[in-house]
Design an enzyme around this catalytic site. Structure first.
Site, PDB file in Angstrom:
ATOM      1  N   LYS A 219       8.145  41.705  85.219  1.00 56.64           N
ATOM      2  CA  LYS A 219       7.169  42.268  84.294  1.00 56.64           C
ATOM      3  C   LYS A 219       5.957  42.758  85.083  1.00 56.64           C
ATOM      4  O   LYS A 219       5.451  42.063  85.969  1.00 56.64           O
ATOM      5  CB  LYS A 219       6.731  41.214  83.276  1.00 56.64           C
ATOM      6  CG  LYS A 219       7.836  40.748  82.331  1.00 56.64           C
ATOM      7  CD  LYS A 219       8.169  41.805  81.306  1.00 56.64           C
ATOM      8  CE  LYS A 219       9.093  41.267  80.223  1.00 56.64           C
ATOM      9  NZ  LYS A 219       9.369  42.272  79.167  1.00 56.64           N
TER      10      LYS A 219
ATOM     11  N   LYS B 168      18.339  46.275  71.623  1.00 62.58           N
ATOM     12  CA  LYS B 168      17.927  44.956  71.160  1.00 62.58           C
ATOM     13  C   LYS B 168      18.202  44.864  69.669  1.00 62.58           C
ATOM     14  O   LYS B 168      17.819  45.751  68.903  1.00 62.58           O
ATOM     15  CB  LYS B 168      16.434  44.724  71.420  1.00 62.58           C
ATOM     16  CG  LYS B 168      16.046  44.627  72.882  1.00 62.58           C
ATOM     17  CD  LYS B 168      14.552  44.404  73.027  1.00 62.58           C
ATOM     18  CE  LYS B 168      14.137  44.273  74.487  1.00 62.58           C
ATOM     19  NZ  LYS B 168      12.663  44.139  74.628  1.00 62.58           N
TER      20      LYS B 168
ATOM     21  N   CYS C  85      16.809  41.476  74.457  1.00 59.40           N
ATOM     22  CA  CYS C  85      16.553  40.565  73.350  1.00 59.40           C
ATOM     23  C   CYS C  85      15.066  40.293  73.251  1.00 59.40           C
ATOM     24  O   CYS C  85      14.296  40.629  74.151  1.00 59.40           O
ATOM     25  CB  CYS C  85      17.296  39.242  73.557  1.00 59.40           C
ATOM     26  SG  CYS C  85      16.771  38.385  75.071  1.00 59.40           S
TER      27      CYS C  85
END
Length: 330
Positions: free
Chosen positions: A150, A246, A274
């Site tokens: 991230k 997702k 997800c």
């Protein structure tokens, strides 16, 4: 066949804070739907996204609006027409798949034609921390074949260099969560390509990603927030190389499988991702993951507490889904 509806909201603590460009959390909250015909019950789970101004209570209220239809026997295909794509529909859709499998004495792999998921490999996520802290986390996860890192708008190359230096054998994926500008992308993408990065996910904000159409990226770009359902694919072809599917975005496995087929037909690579859910929320996504370039279903490794019959993840390998958790035949 009619059935009763039950909606529950639960909280699940994380092992450590989960930090992305939009904020941090130390727990996740889920909405669980149970549909029962009095003898057999099916379950599904959803996670609200603040990105879309959702809360667990707003999802529960959305599901409540179709209570009468569900209790009168609404089926899974009709559900697609009466609820919009999103996490509320995902929870109901998953409960319907689970209940349908049990009623028909077939598992979801048989019903969907996708087979029972086996041997899937997931990425493991590294949250946003200082470069030094991210490097240490990468060292702990160096046995994972693929790490998803991230990032936000700062210290991108420094963070990736620290991760790559401590996990040099791991392939790296970068997720900017809409936090970059085109200038940032132009500056860092060539450097990231030299540091083991294989893909960049959603660098620019959805709705403001038109500049990607004229950008020759040195790395494949995957759409996440820019792709929810099949309706979004038409505008993505000249901007992205792949899409992240997702179920909380698509509104469930039913649309996710249709999106998967359409995306592959149009030449997109597939990633199955997800929200920060429990193993119950992950389970349906596994059936969309066959043939995906990347699978990102690591929350079971991030939770301090999970469901009974939970999935286990070891060095990126996802354990076999227990039919007792979701999708199994009676």
């Amino acid at each position: 066949m009619s059935c009763s509806l039950k909606i529950e909201i639960d909280r699940w603590p994380l092992k450590k804070p989960f930090v992305i460009a939009r904020g941090s959390r130390d727990e996740t909250e889920t909405v669980t739907v149970t549909l029962s015909d009095g003898e057999i019950a099916g379950r599904g789970e959803a996670v609200a996204s603040p990105r879309y101004d959702q809360t667990s209570h707003s999802l529960a209220a959305e599901i409540e609006t179709i209570r009468n239809l569900l209790e009168q026997g609404l089926d899974r295909l009709e559900l697609q027409q009466v609820m919009r794509a999103g996490p509320a529909r995902n929870a109901v859709d998953a409960a319907m798949w689970d209940l349908e499998a049990k009623r028909n004495h077939q598992d979801v792999g048989q019903l969907s034609g996708m087979g029972w998921p086996e041997g899937l490999q997931t990425v493991q996520t590294i949250s946003i921390l200082s470069p030094e802290e991210m490097g240490k986390e990468a060292g702990r996860l160096a046995g994972f074949p693929v790490l998803k890192v991230k990032l936000d708008a700062k210290l991108n190359c420094e963070r990736i260099a620290a991760v790559h230096g401590n996990a040099p054998q791991s392939q790296l994926l970068v997720d900017a969560n809409e936090s970059w500008t085109l200038d940032i992308l132009r500056e860092v993408a060539p450097q990231l390509a030299r540091l083991g990065v294989a893909m960049i996910e959603q660098p620019l904000p959805a709705g403001a990603d038109e500049p990607l159409r004229n950008y020759a990226s040195p790395l494949p770009l995957f759409a996440d927030e820019s792709c929810h359902s099949r309706a979004d694919l038409a505008g993505l072809g000249e901007k992205y190389h792949g899409v992240n599917i997702k179920l909380d975005k698509s509104g469930g496995l039913t649309e996710a499988l249709a999106l998967r087929a359409a995306a592959l037909d149009q030449g997109f690579d597939i990633m199955v991702g997800c929200m920060l859910s429990t193993s119950l929320g992950i389970a349906p996504a596994l059936f969309a993951a066959a043939g995906a370039r990347y699978v990102d279903v690591d929350p079971p490794a991030l939770l301090a507490k999970d469901r009974k019959h939970a999935l286990k993840i070891e060095n990126g390998r996802v354990s076999r889904l227990s039919p007792a958790l979701w999708g199994g035949a009676v």
